[in-house]
Design a protein around this motif. Structure first.
Motif, PDB file in Angstrom:
ATOM      1  N   UNK A   5       0.886  -1.149   0.000  1.00  0.00           N
ATOM      2  CA  UNK A   5       0.000   0.000   0.000  1.00  0.00           C
ATOM      3  C   UNK A   5       0.924   1.199   0.000  1.00  0.00           C
ATOM      4  N   UNK A   6       0.626   2.188  -0.833  1.00  0.00           N
ATOM      5  CA  UNK A   6       1.543   3.313  -0.983  1.00  0.00           C
ATOM      6  C   UNK A   6       0.789   4.628  -1.091  1.00  0.00           C
ATOM      7  N   UNK A   7       1.502   5.681  -0.722  1.00  0.00           N
ATOM      8  CA  UNK A   7       1.009   7.045  -0.914  1.00  0.00           C
ATOM      9  C   UNK A   7       1.511   7.521  -2.270  1.00  0.00           C
ATOM     10  N   UNK A   8       0.825   8.486  -2.848  1.00  0.00           N
ATOM     11  CA  UNK A   8       1.212   8.962  -4.174  1.00  0.00           C
ATOM     12  C   UNK A   8       2.578   9.652  -4.171  1.00  0.00           C
ATOM     13  N   UNK A   9       3.103   9.988  -2.988  1.00  0.00           N
ATOM     14  CA  UNK A   9       4.451  10.567  -2.937  1.00  0.00           C
ATOM     15  C   UNK A   9       5.551   9.501  -3.009  1.00  0.00           C
ATOM     16  N   UNK A  10       5.154   8.215  -3.077  1.00  0.00           N
ATOM     17  CA  UNK A  10       6.130   7.136  -3.213  1.00  0.00           C
ATOM     18  C   UNK A  10       6.398   6.358  -1.939  1.00  0.00           C
ATOM     19  N   UNK A  11       5.875   6.815  -0.815  1.00  0.00           N
ATOM     20  CA  UNK A  11       6.075   6.117   0.449  1.00  0.00           C
ATOM     21  C   UNK A  11       5.237   4.842   0.475  1.00  0.00           C
ATOM     22  N   UNK A  12       5.863   3.754   0.841  1.00  0.00           N
ATOM     23  CA  UNK A  12       5.132   2.497   1.017  1.00  0.00           C
ATOM     24  C   UNK A  12       4.714   2.440   2.477  1.00  0.00           C
ATOM     25  N   UNK A  13       3.408   2.410   2.710  1.00  0.00           N
ATOM     26  CA  UNK A  13       2.890   2.507   4.076  1.00  0.00           C
ATOM     27  C   UNK A  13       2.606   1.153   4.715  1.00  0.00           C
ATOM     28  N   UNK A  33       9.634   4.343   7.619  1.00  0.00           N
ATOM     29  CA  UNK A  33       9.543   5.119   6.383  1.00  0.00           C
ATOM     30  C   UNK A  33      10.728   4.962   5.440  1.00  0.00           C
ATOM     31  N   UNK A  34      11.533   3.905   5.613  1.00  0.00           N
ATOM     32  CA  UNK A  34      12.707   3.702   4.762  1.00  0.00           C
ATOM     33  C   UNK A  34      12.401   2.965   3.458  1.00  0.00           C
ATOM     34  N   UNK A  35      11.184   2.496   3.317  1.00  0.00           N
ATOM     35  CA  UNK A  35      10.824   1.730   2.125  1.00  0.00           C
ATOM     36  C   UNK A  35      10.038   2.657   1.199  1.00  0.00           C
ATOM     37  N   UNK A  36      10.696   3.037   0.110  1.00  0.00           N
ATOM     38  CA  UNK A  36      10.098   3.958  -0.863  1.00  0.00           C
ATOM     39  C   UNK A  36      10.299   3.413  -2.267  1.00  0.00           C
ATOM     40  N   UNK A  37       9.273   3.594  -3.098  1.00  0.00           N
ATOM     41  CA  UNK A  37       9.378   3.116  -4.482  1.00  0.00           C
ATOM     42  C   UNK A  37      10.523   3.781  -5.222  1.00  0.00           C
ATOM     43  N   UNK A  38      10.713   5.077  -5.033  1.00  0.00           N
ATOM     44  CA  UNK A  38      11.763   5.768  -5.781  1.00  0.00           C
ATOM     45  C   UNK A  38      13.162   5.304  -5.376  1.00  0.00           C
ATOM     46  N   UNK A  91      -2.731   3.996  -3.019  1.00  0.00           N
ATOM     47  CA  UNK A  91      -2.976   2.895  -3.938  1.00  0.00           C
ATOM     48  C   UNK A  91      -2.459   1.596  -3.360  1.00  0.00           C
ATOM     49  N   UNK A  92      -2.804   0.511  -4.043  1.00  0.00           N
ATOM     50  CA  UNK A  92      -2.303  -0.807  -3.686  1.00  0.00           C
ATOM     51  C   UNK A  92      -1.607  -1.347  -4.927  1.00  0.00           C
ATOM     52  N   UNK A  93      -0.463  -1.975  -4.712  1.00  0.00           N
ATOM     53  CA  UNK A  93       0.296  -2.523  -5.834  1.00  0.00           C
ATOM     54  C   UNK A  93       0.594  -3.988  -5.568  1.00  0.00           C
ATOM     55  N   UNK A  94       0.466  -4.778  -6.614  1.00  0.00           N
ATOM     56  CA  UNK A  94       0.737  -6.205  -6.549  1.00  0.00           C
ATOM     57  C   UNK A  94       2.018  -6.471  -7.327  1.00  0.00           C
ATOM     58  N   UNK A  95       2.891  -7.300  -6.751  1.00  0.00           N
ATOM     59  CA  UNK A  95       4.165  -7.623  -7.383  1.00  0.00           C
ATOM     60  C   UNK A  95       4.324  -9.134  -7.468  1.00  0.00           C
TER      61      UNK A  95
END
Length: 182
Positions: A5-13, A33-38, A91-95
């Motif tokens: 689950x992530x915020x639009x700023x790239x943070x994975x919550x 807060x160390x896990x970020x998509x970017x 959002x939610x992302x599936x990998x």
């Protein structure tokens, strides 16, 4: 399958245990807060990630895409990603881990390259056809013998290169191959 689950700023919550195992991050890393998509995206894949963010912002979802990402230990791995919006800024992302597939594809490419190098080095003509007789591969000796390009060879069928006196044999040979006979 990893789920984040992530915020639009790239943070994975939030993330499931499968994602944490895949990425090498701990639940504590996530909470801090160390896990970020970017941060997990290598520079060469940032364009594809930005395209996915644009799709997400416009359509509320991403078209499934494949990219490499960086694990906590710095190693790279591959995954298939798909995301969908669940609120205005989340959002939610599936990998799906695709690393084994990518490594297998790379080994296959290397094997094919070794075969082509070996075949092109051979003074004997080598060709591969499918069951219908369409030519799939020819080596350099074959091309030189017939005086044609690889493109032309790909358009040919066995019946076009076998002398008319040998057509009966070709048909019997093809039938034996089809029926798995000697």
């Amino acid at each position: 399958m990893g789920v984040t689950f992530f915020k639009t700023d790239g943070t994975i919550t939030e993330a499931n245990d499968a994602f944490l195992r895949m990425s090498g991050y701990s639940r504590r890393d996530l909470e801090d807060g160390h896990v970020r998509r970017d941060k997990m995206t290598p520079p060469e894949w940032m364009g594809q990630s930005l395209q996915a963010v644009e799709e997400f912002n416009k359509m509320g979802r991403t078209i499934p895409y494949e990219k490499q990402y960086i694990r906590k230990d710095g190693s790279g791995c591959w995954a298939l990603f798909a995301a969908t919006r669940i609120s205005a800024d989340e959002g939610v992302e599936f990998l799906i881990d695709a690393t084994k597939n990518k490594l297998g594809e790379e080994k296959l490419r290397e094997s094919e390259e070794r075969f082509r190098t070996m075949a092109d080095s051979s003074p004997m003509m080598i060709w591969v056809t499918d069951a219908a007789g369409r030519i799939e591969f020819v080596n350099r000796s074959y091309l030189e013998f017939f005086g044609i390009s690889r493109e032309r060879a790909a358009q040919l069928n066995w019946s076009e290169i076998v002398h008319s006196d040998d057509r009966e044999y070709l048909e019997a040979f093809s039938a034996a191959l089809r029926d798995r006979q000697p």
